[in-house]
Design a protein around this motif. Structure first.
Motif, PDB file in Angstrom:
ATOM      1  N   GLN A   1       0.800  -1.227   0.000  1.00 35.47           N
ATOM      2  CA  GLN A   1       0.000   0.000   0.000  1.00 35.47           C
ATOM      3  C   GLN A   1       0.834   1.278   0.000  1.00 35.47           C
ATOM      4  OE1 GLN A   1      -3.539   0.170   2.539  1.00 35.47           O
ATOM      5  NE2 GLN A   1      -3.328  -2.011   2.988  1.00 35.47           N
ATOM      6  N   LEU A   2       1.623   1.474   1.053  1.00 38.23           N
ATOM      7  CA  LEU A   2       2.297   2.763   1.226  1.00 38.23           C
ATOM      8  C   LEU A   2       3.291   3.053   0.106  1.00 38.23           C
ATOM      9  CD1 LEU A   2       2.668   5.221   3.080  1.00 38.23           C
ATOM     10  CD2 LEU A   2       4.475   3.945   4.264  1.00 38.23           C
ATOM     11  N   ILE A   3       4.194   2.126  -0.152  1.00 37.92           N
ATOM     12  CA  ILE A   3       5.234   2.366  -1.157  1.00 37.92           C
ATOM     13  C   ILE A   3       4.654   2.512  -2.558  1.00 37.92           C
ATOM     14  CG2 ILE A   3       7.251   1.310  -2.280  1.00 37.92           C
ATOM     15  CD1 ILE A   3       7.990   0.192   0.527  1.00 37.92           C
ATOM     16  N   PRO A   4       3.715   1.651  -2.997  1.00 37.98           N
ATOM     17  CA  PRO A   4       3.135   1.841  -4.337  1.00 37.98           C
ATOM     18  C   PRO A   4       2.382   3.160  -4.489  1.00 37.98           C
ATOM     19  CG  PRO A   4       2.718  -0.383  -3.553  1.00 37.98           C
ATOM     20  CD  PRO A   4       3.274   0.378  -2.393  1.00 37.98           C
ATOM     21  N   TYR A   5       1.683   3.578  -3.428  1.00 40.60           N
ATOM     22  CA  TYR A   5       0.889   4.796  -3.551  1.00 40.60           C
ATOM     23  C   TYR A   5       1.772   6.024  -3.759  1.00 40.60           C
ATOM     24  CZ  TYR A   5      -3.001   7.998  -2.913  1.00 40.60           C
ATOM     25  OH  TYR A   5      -3.953   8.963  -3.130  1.00 40.60           O
ATOM     26  N   TYR A   6       2.907   6.067  -3.098  1.00 43.59           N
ATOM     27  CA  TYR A   6       3.816   7.223  -3.204  1.00 43.59           C
ATOM     28  C   TYR A   6       5.028   6.922  -4.085  1.00 43.59           C
ATOM     29  CZ  TYR A   6       0.893   9.461   0.241  1.00 43.59           C
ATOM     30  OH  TYR A   6      -0.188  10.031   0.875  1.00 43.59           O
ATOM     31  N   ARG A   7       4.845   6.022  -5.029  1.00 43.75           N
ATOM     32  CA  ARG A   7       5.963   5.619  -5.900  1.00 43.75           C
ATOM     33  C   ARG A   7       6.429   6.755  -6.803  1.00 43.75           C
ATOM     34  NH1 ARG A   7       1.202   3.657  -7.707  1.00 43.75           N
ATOM     35  NH2 ARG A   7       0.655   3.716  -9.931  1.00 43.75           N
ATOM     36  N   PHE A   8       5.567   7.731  -7.097  1.00 45.26           N
ATOM     37  CA  PHE A   8       5.955   8.835  -7.971  1.00 45.26           C
ATOM     38  C   PHE A   8       6.400  10.075  -7.198  1.00 45.26           C
ATOM     39  CE2 PHE A   8       2.665   6.552 -10.591  1.00 45.26           C
ATOM     40  CZ  PHE A   8       3.570   5.995 -11.482  1.00 45.26           C
ATOM     41  N   HIS A   9       6.441   9.996  -5.879  1.00 39.80           N
ATOM     42  CA  HIS A   9       6.862  11.144  -5.075  1.00 39.80           C
ATOM     43  C   HIS A   9       8.317  11.475  -5.407  1.00 39.80           C
ATOM     44  CE1 HIS A   9       6.072  13.906  -1.780  1.00 39.80           C
ATOM     45  NE2 HIS A   9       7.292  13.664  -1.320  1.00 39.80           N
ATOM     46  N   LYS A  10       8.583  12.711  -5.756  1.00 39.00           N
ATOM     47  CA  LYS A  10       9.913  13.075  -6.246  1.00 39.00           C
ATOM     48  C   LYS A  10      10.958  13.141  -5.134  1.00 39.00           C
ATOM     49  CE  LYS A  10       8.288  15.582 -10.346  1.00 39.00           C
ATOM     50  NZ  LYS A  10       8.237  16.893 -11.035  1.00 39.00           N
ATOM     51  N   HIS A  11      10.594  13.753  -4.022  1.00 37.07           N
ATOM     52  CA  HIS A  11      11.552  13.924  -2.916  1.00 37.07           C
ATOM     53  C   HIS A  11      11.308  12.807  -1.911  1.00 37.07           C
ATOM     54  CE1 HIS A  11      14.428  16.139  -0.544  1.00 37.07           C
ATOM     55  NE2 HIS A  11      13.606  16.172   0.490  1.00 37.07           N
ATOM     56  N   LYS A  12      11.952  11.681  -2.133  1.00 38.67           N
ATOM     57  CA  LYS A  12      11.683  10.491  -1.315  1.00 38.67           C
ATOM     58  C   LYS A  12      12.449  10.553   0.009  1.00 38.67           C
ATOM     59  CE  LYS A  12      10.117   6.960  -4.561  1.00 38.67           C
ATOM     60  NZ  LYS A  12       9.734   7.796  -5.687  1.00 38.67           N
TER      61      LYS A  12
END
Length: 504
Positions: free
Chosen positions: A347-358
Motif C-alpha cells: 500500500q504505502l510504497i506503491p501509492y507514493y511511488r511517484f513522489h519526487k523527494h523520497k
C-alpha cells in the motif's frame, strides 16, 4: 451496434423499491442497507428518466470522479441491464453515439469523455463534486446520486441543484421533470448526516419529499443463508447493523477531538483534470499523482500504530500560505493475518511511488523501539530497511517515551480551535481518510488519574471494526505532538494562558 433492440427482463421489485418507484414526490431520498437493492432501483429510475424525456440531459452525481468511475458507474451499468438497457447497444459511455444512429441531445456537451449517451438522445453527465467546474454549463432536467452519504450538501447545491432547471414544452406534464433521486447506505460519519436530515423535510413537506429507509430484510430474493453468512463474516456487530440492517449508529457525546469540525477541517484534493481526461471505459491504478494536496518536492511524515491491526497515516507540513498548515494526506491499514511488511509493500510504497523527494520522517508509538521476537531489529528498523530498499531516505523521529493523553488532548484541540498563532491549523483529506475520520469522530474522552484520557476500550471491542477504533487516531496524534508541542509549551503560547496541564 443495433440501438433500441433490447430484451425486457422480468424484474420483481421489493416492497420498498416498488413504493419508491410509484411515489409521486419529486425529491426522493432512500437509505438502504447492502442487499436492499440500491442498484436495482437506481437502474430503474435512470431508465424511467431516459424513456420519459428523450434528448434531455441529466446529472449523475458522485463525491469524486474516482467514486463515479469505480462505484457509481458500474452500479448504473448493472442496474440498467436489469431493465433491458445494454452498454454499447442502447447507450455508449465516454463518446458520442451519433455515428451509430443515436439521436443528439438538445444541448450536446462540448466533451463526451464523462457522458453516457442513449439511443434516443438523452444523456447522463457524470458530475464530480470535488471539481467546482464539473457541472458548470449543464442545464439538467433531473439529477441522480449514488452513495448520498459521501456528498457535500453545499457543493451539491452549487454544482448540481442549481443546474436542475431545464424545461421543454413537451415535458411540461412529465412528473420526473426537475426531479431529485438519491440513494445511500447508512452514514456513520458526521459528514453524511445531511441525508438523514431529509426525513424532517419529508415530514414537513410530504407532498414534495419522500424519505424511506429499508434494510436487506426487505429483499426476499437474497440467498437463504445470506444473512447468516454476513453476520458471521462481518468485522463487527456495528458493521452488520449499519451496512446490512440499516440501523443508525449511536453518536459520541464526549469526544476526545472535541473541536473537530467537518466544515472546517476536512477538504478535498483531487487532480480532477487528470482524472476526467482518463478514458472512462478503462480503470487506472490510483496513486498520489492524483492528489493535489501533496507537495511532491517536500518530505512526508509516516506515522505508525502497531499491533495485530497495523496502520499508518501520512502527513505533510505546508508553509506556503498565510498560516502554517499540517495536512493529513492519507491513511492505510492491514488486518491480521497481514503484517507490517504488507502495509508497506502493498500500500504505502506503491501509492507514493511517484513522489519526487523520497525523504520521510517516521513517527509512531514508543513500542516501535522494541525488538521483534527472534530478531535483533526493532519495528522502526524494519520500516527503515524496507523503505530504504525502495529508495527512500528515512529519518526516525519517534521517541522512546509516550506523551500523556492529557498533553495530546490539549495540544490537538488547541490546533483544531485555531486560536493560537504559534500552532498550525490541521486539515484532513476526507476522501483519502474515510476510516480515520470515523475513528476521530467516534473517539471518546474520559476522566483519568492524570486528567483527560482517550478511551481505548474500542480496541478491545470485537463489535467494532478496528479501523474505526482508536488505532488510526494514535497514528494521527504522534507527528502533531512531536512537531508542535514545544511551540505550544512556550511561555508566549496559549498553553500558559490556560495554566498548563495539571498532572496528578
Amino acid at each position: 451496434m443495433v440501438a433500441g433492440r433490447r430484451k425486457y427482463l422480468n424484474i420483481e421489485l421489493t416492497i420498498p423499491q416498488f413504493f419508491i418507484s410509484i411515489a409521486p414526490q419529486k425529491r426522493k431520498f432512500a437509505i438502504m442497507g447492502r442487499g436492499a437493492g440500491k442498484t436495482t432501483i437506481m437502474g430503474k429510475h435512470m431508465r424511467d428518466l431516459v424513456l420519459a424525456m428523450p434528448r434531455a440531459s441529466f446529472a449523475l452525481v458522485g463525491a469524486t470522479y474516482t467514486q463515479l468511475l469505480s462505484r457509481t458507474l458500474p452500479s448504473a451499468i448493472e442496474g440498467l441491464e436489469m431493465f433491458g438497457f445494454y452498454q454499447d447497444v442502447d447507450y455508449v459511455i465516454g463518446r458520442c453515439g451519433k455515428r451509430h444512429g443515436f439521436a443528439m441531445p438538445f444541448q450536446p456537451p462540448q466533451q463526451w469523455n464523462n457522458v453516457m449517451h442513449f439511443a434516443n438522445g438523452s444523456i447522463f453527465q457524470l458530475v464530480s463534486l470535488d471539481n467546482p467546474n464539473s457541472g458548470r454549463g449543464l442545464n439538467s432536467y433531473a439529477e441522480v446520486g449514488d452513495e448520498g452519504l459521501t456528498l457535500d450538501p453545499d457543493k451539491l447545491y452549487n454544482n448540481v441543484k442549481t443546474t436542475n432547471r431545464a424545461q421543454k414544452k413537451e415535458f411540461a406534464n412529465c412528473p420526473l421533470l426537475g426531479s431529485e433521486f438519491y440513494v445511500s447506505s447508512m452514514p456513520i460519519s458526521r459528514k453524511g448526516m445531511w441525508i438523514l436530515e431529509m426525513e424532517a423535510k419529508a415530514k414537513k413537506y410530504p407532498d414534495e419529499y419522500l424519505f424511506i429507509m429499508a434494510s436487506a430484510l426487505s429483499n426476499p430474493y437474497l440467498q437463504k443463508d445470506w444473512f447468516k453468512r454476513m453476520k458471521e463474516q462481518a468485522p463487527s456487530q456495528l458493521m452488520y447493523d449499519t451496512e446490512i440492517l440499516n440501523i443508525r449508529p449511536n453518536g459520541v457525546k464526549d469526544g476526545f477531538y472535541a473541536n473537530l469540525n467537518p466544515k472546517v477541517h476536512y477538504y478535498e484534493a483531487y487532480n480532477t483534470s487528470a482524472q476526467e481526461g482518463f478514458d472512462i471505459r478503462t480503470l487506472y491504478k490510483h496513486s498520489s499523482i492524483y492528489d493535489t494536496d501533496v507537495d511532491e518536492n517536500a518530505p512526508l511524515d509516516f506515522s505508525f500504530d502497531f499491533g495485530v491491526f497495523n496502520s499508518v497515516t501520512v502527513g505533510q507540513e505546508n508553509n506556503t500560505g498565510k498560516v502554517l498548515e499540517y495536512r493529513k494526506l492519507k491513511s492505510m491499514f492491514v488486518k491480521n493475518p497481514k503484517l507490517l511488511d504488507d502495509l508497506l509493500i502493498e500500500q504505502l510504497i506503491p501509492y507514493y511511488r511517484f513522489h519526487k523527494h523520497k525523504v520521510c520522517y517516521i513517527y509512531g508509538g514508543h513500542d516501535g523501539h522494541n525488538k521483534l521476537p527472534n530478531s535483533s531489529r526493532t519495528l522502526f528498523q524494519q520500516i527503515k530497511d524496507i523503505l530504504t530498499a525502495h529508495d527512500w531516505t528515512v529519518i526516525v523521529m519517534a521517541k522512546t517515551s509516550a506523551p500523556t493523553h492529557a498533553e495530546k488532548y490539549l495540544l490537538i484541540n488547541t490546533c483544531l480551535k485555531e486560536s493560537d498563532p504559534n500552532l498550525p491549523i490541521i486539515r484532513i483529506n476526507e476522501h483519502n481518510n474515510p476510516d480515520l475520520i470515523i475513528a476521530l469522530e467516534r473517539a471518546e474522552a474520559k476522566e483519568g488519574t492524570n486528567g483527560i484520557e482517550k478511551n481505548k476500550s474500542s480496541e478491545r471491542n470485537q463489535s467494532l471494526p478496528q479501523e474505526h477504533a482508536t488505532h488510526l487516531t494514535d497514528a494521527f496524534d504522534m507527528p502533531i505532538f512531536h512537531r508542535y508541542n514545544d511551540r505550544f509549551t512556550r511561555k508566549s503560547s496559549s498553553f500558559h494562558q490556560l495554566g498548563g496541564i495539571q498532572l496528578g
